[in-house]
Structures are given as structure tokens and as C-alpha cells.
Design an enzyme around this catalytic site. Sequence first.
Site: not given
Length: 376
Positions: A99, A197, A286, A371
Amino acid sequence: MWPSLHRVCSRRQAFFKRNSALFKRTGYDNDVHVSHFSYSAGLRALTCKALLYRKHGDPSKVVDLEDIDLPSRGANDVLVKMLAAPINPADINMIQGTYGILADLPAVGGNEGVGQVVEVGSNVNSVKAGDWVIPKRTWRTEVVLPEDSVLSLPNDIPLLCAATLKVNPCTAFRMLSDFEDLKTGESVIQNAANSGVGQAVIQIAAARGIKTINVVRDRPEFAELSKRLKAIGATYVIKEEELRQPEMKELFETCPKPKLALNGVGGKSATELLRHLQYGSTMVTYGGMARKPVTIPVGALIFKDVKVRGFWITQWHKYCSSDGKAFRAMLDELCDLIRKGQLTAPACTEVGLQDYSKALDAAMQPFISSKQVLVM
């Protein structure tokens, strides 16, 4: 450095056994709320359980459920009991060491979640016992943090909405607000539309009267997924392969070409989004789930004057909301949408903290439609 590890003391175990009723949730669905509770004087937990990783690598191999010391609470600190925390792609990438920003090791996983204040120091004024808050390092049962490191949330919204509010809905909100002046009836195109998102983009855009063209990878349950996305406000749901087919011309006979493209995939998928933008529009990247570079056709830059931007919610907090006021205003607006039923949590699977291995494995599977949320 993180404090040394040791066994959970019998005092803590006895406390939770005697007071277990205080920690029970009033339900177990999206509308669940948590009862207010408090620790009795002198019975504060001395340790907590946390998902800790000491090195980067495969989450299934480097993450362990351990007992760690809680620091003593000072006058400016709050003690928070975690309620629920999701597993996001960024969390996985941080553990893998890939990351954009990495925590000092050893580290507790999780960057999003909701907790309930148990105790506050004598100088704390912004929150009180019983308040819901957004803390840091969330894959744990309890945490002690300075008052200015937590942000209060209303506890009249569903628990799963609160637990998944900080990252995906905020990312969607900012991308829809900060790059193009979108008006009612105009359109946005996005890939990864079934992601957290993507689902937030659909709902926030629908609340603003903005049409969405939602691109997903083909899969056996495409019809079911399309139906589910349209149920939360998607205008169109198409497969990636359709972006290159003549049928797109028919779509744009009833829908204006988009002013904004949101790219969470990269590779060819991003290039195809660019082809359908109108003159002078913007593509915002993104995410890069395909792990392939974004290729920009020269014609898109020269003849369509397309702008190519990037967005990272972490950087937004640093440079655009350093005092927290813009973040507070955004959370208030998102919570208002939740209360109106215009913004819901993504499809979630609740998993107990002790079953973290199962949750991590599920979160890393392709075509994931739910999720994983750790409940404490």
C-alpha cells in the site's frame, strides 16, 4: 512500538463474564444498535484482543489474534470498545506491504470501523460514555486513544452503515463533488461498480439526480448483480465487454455522455471508460484492482481535452481537512442520507473476531459480492 504481549488476566475475564449483558447487541442485522454501557470503577480492562501482524506478507500467514496491553487512560484519553470493523482492500494491501502508506510493525490491522466510548478522561469534552466514534487501528476489542483521535458519530444509524462510513462513502462523496460540477440529469461512468465505493457512488449520485453507467466484470450471477445495483439506484449496469460494442451508441441516445469517469480497476477497463467521456471531462483513478497501468490514448488528450486525475482519501484528510471541519460536514451529510434511506451499507457478512482467518480468506476471493465485517 507496541506494548509487550501477555496473557489476558483473570480480572478482565471475570469482569466481562459478570457484565456480559451490557455488551450484547439488541439485534443482528443492518438495523442493529448497541446498548450503552460503562465499566464499573476499578474494573477497567487491562488488555484487549487484536489482530496483529509483525511482518508483511500473506494475511493468512502473518496475521494472528493476540492479547495486547492497553495503556492506562490519561486525562485527555478515551477508552473505546470496538463494535464492528470491515476488511477493505487497502487493509489487505497494508498487510502485504504494497500500500501507499504502511504502519510501523508490529501493527494492528484495520483502518475503518465504529466503536463505543466506555470511559473518558477528566479533561475530555467532545465525547462521553455511550457515544459512537470512529477510532484508528480497528481490528481489536478495545483501544485507548487521545480525544482528538476519535470523531463522534450519531448512534441512530444502522451499525453496519457506521462501521463502513469512513472510507468508501467518503471516497465516493469527494469524487462526485470535487472534480466536476455535476448537475441533475448529467451522468457518471464507473468501473468496479459493485465495490463498496461503486455502490456508494450509485446511491449518492441517485440522491443528487445524477445518472450512473455502471461497469462490472462478467460473471455467472450478472443478472442478479445487475438487479441488486439497480435496486439501490443504478441507471445502467453493463459488462466490461459491452464498452467496446455498438450498443453503447444506443445507450447514449437516452443518456448524456458522462462528464466524469471513476476508475478503480486500471488497465484496459480504464482506457475504455475514457473513450466514452464528453469533451473536457475528467477521469479520476482511486484504485487499481487489475494491477495494470492506466493507458491514455493520445486522442483523448488532444482532441477531447480529457483531464486525468487521482484521488486518495488519506491525502484528502491531510491536505483538505486538516482541522476536521470538512470531514465533519461530509459525515453529517452522509448520515443524513442514511437516515433518509438514500444510502445503505454494502452487502456485508458479519464474522466474529475469532473467525478472522475465514473473513480474511473471503475478502481476498475474486468476484467478492459481500464485504467482510468483523464484529467484536
